[in-house]
Design a protein around this motif. Structure first.
Motif, PDB file in Angstrom:
ATOM      1  N   ILE A  19       0.862  -1.175   0.000  1.00 41.43           N
ATOM      2  CA  ILE A  19       0.000   0.000   0.000  1.00 41.43           C
ATOM      3  C   ILE A  19       0.899   1.226   0.000  1.00 41.43           C
ATOM      4  N   THR A  20       0.732   2.069  -1.023  1.00 45.56           N
ATOM      5  CA  THR A  20       1.529   3.277  -1.164  1.00 45.56           C
ATOM      6  C   THR A  20       0.605   4.478  -1.028  1.00 45.56           C
ATOM      7  N   ALA A  21       0.978   5.424  -0.179  1.00 39.75           N
ATOM      8  CA  ALA A  21       0.195   6.645   0.003  1.00 39.75           C
ATOM      9  C   ALA A  21       0.986   7.831  -0.518  1.00 39.75           C
ATOM     10  N   CYS A  22       0.304   8.686  -1.287  1.00 37.18           N
ATOM     11  CA  CYS A  22       0.910   9.893  -1.842  1.00 37.18           C
ATOM     12  C   CYS A  22      -0.073  11.046  -1.674  1.00 37.18           C
ATOM     13  N   PRO A  23       0.435  12.258  -1.682  1.00 37.66           N
ATOM     14  CA  PRO A  23      -0.496  13.400  -1.665  1.00 37.66           C
ATOM     15  C   PRO A  23      -1.393  13.370  -2.902  1.00 37.66           C
ATOM     16  N   ALA A  24      -2.588  13.887  -2.779  1.00 39.68           N
ATOM     17  CA  ALA A  24      -3.522  13.907  -3.907  1.00 39.68           C
ATOM     18  C   ALA A  24      -2.972  14.710  -5.072  1.00 39.68           C
ATOM     19  N   SER A  29       2.481   9.055 -11.932  1.00 38.92           N
ATOM     20  CA  SER A  29       3.570   8.073 -11.912  1.00 38.92           C
ATOM     21  C   SER A  29       3.528   7.240 -10.624  1.00 38.92           C
ATOM     22  N   LEU A  30       2.337   6.969 -10.128  1.00 38.60           N
ATOM     23  CA  LEU A  30       2.182   6.166  -8.919  1.00 38.60           C
ATOM     24  C   LEU A  30       2.429   4.691  -9.239  1.00 38.60           C
ATOM     25  N   ALA A  31       2.607   3.920  -8.213  1.00 38.88           N
ATOM     26  CA  ALA A  31       2.833   2.488  -8.363  1.00 38.88           C
ATOM     27  C   ALA A  31       1.644   1.830  -9.071  1.00 38.88           C
ATOM     28  N   VAL A  32       1.904   0.699  -9.695  1.00 38.61           N
ATOM     29  CA  VAL A  32       0.853  -0.056 -10.379  1.00 38.61           C
ATOM     30  C   VAL A  32      -0.040  -0.716  -9.337  1.00 38.61           C
ATOM     31  N   ASP A  40      -7.349  14.382   0.009  1.00 40.80           N
ATOM     32  CA  ASP A  40      -5.975  14.791   0.299  1.00 40.80           C
ATOM     33  C   ASP A  40      -4.919  13.742  -0.009  1.00 40.80           C
ATOM     34  N   THR A  41      -5.339  12.503  -0.311  1.00 41.55           N
ATOM     35  CA  THR A  41      -4.394  11.392  -0.454  1.00 41.55           C
ATOM     36  C   THR A  41      -4.805  10.473  -1.592  1.00 41.55           C
ATOM     37  N   ARG A  42      -3.817   9.849  -2.218  1.00 37.56           N
ATOM     38  CA  ARG A  42      -4.048   8.777  -3.180  1.00 37.56           C
ATOM     39  C   ARG A  42      -3.367   7.522  -2.644  1.00 37.56           C
ATOM     40  N   LEU A  43      -4.137   6.468  -2.546  1.00 44.17           N
ATOM     41  CA  LEU A  43      -3.595   5.180  -2.119  1.00 44.17           C
ATOM     42  C   LEU A  43      -3.523   4.265  -3.316  1.00 44.17           C
ATOM     43  N   THR A  44      -2.440   3.528  -3.428  1.00 44.37           N
ATOM     44  CA  THR A  44      -2.313   2.501  -4.454  1.00 44.37           C
ATOM     45  C   THR A  44      -2.111   1.184  -3.732  1.00 44.37           C
ATOM     46  N   ILE A  45      -2.922   0.197  -4.073  1.00 51.17           N
ATOM     47  CA  ILE A  45      -2.846  -1.128  -3.441  1.00 51.17           C
ATOM     48  C   ILE A  45      -2.512  -2.139  -4.525  1.00 51.17           C
ATOM     49  N   GLY A  46      -1.420  -2.829  -4.355  1.00 56.09           N
ATOM     50  CA  GLY A  46      -1.008  -3.829  -5.326  1.00 56.09           C
ATOM     51  C   GLY A  46      -0.324  -5.005  -4.649  1.00 56.09           C
ATOM     52  N   TRP A  47      -0.075  -6.037  -5.417  1.00 51.12           N
ATOM     53  CA  TRP A  47       0.666  -7.203  -4.924  1.00 51.12           C
ATOM     54  C   TRP A  47       1.284  -7.929  -6.065  1.00 51.12           C
TER      55      TRP A  47
END
Length: 47
Positions: A19-24, A29-32, A40-47
């Motif tokens: 789980i990667t959290a970045c500012p909105a 170029s966020l993780a896949v 306020d935030t963008r979460l990327t969930i991958g495995w």
């Protein structure tokens, strides 16, 4: 949505979730993975 992703991971369990959290304001170029966009935030969930 997050619950559905974690349930799918629980069934498939190929590896540990990442789980990667970045500012909105971060660019695209966020993780896949599946994205959860909050005000306020963008979460990327991958495995």
């Amino acid at each position: 949505m997050v619950i559905d992703l974690l349930h799918r991971w629980d069934v498939q369990r190929p590896t540990h979730p990442v789980i990667t959290a970045c500012p909105a304001t971060a660019d695209d170029s966020l993780a896949v993975g599946a994205r959860v966009t909050r005000p306020d935030t963008r979460l990327t969930i991958g495995w």
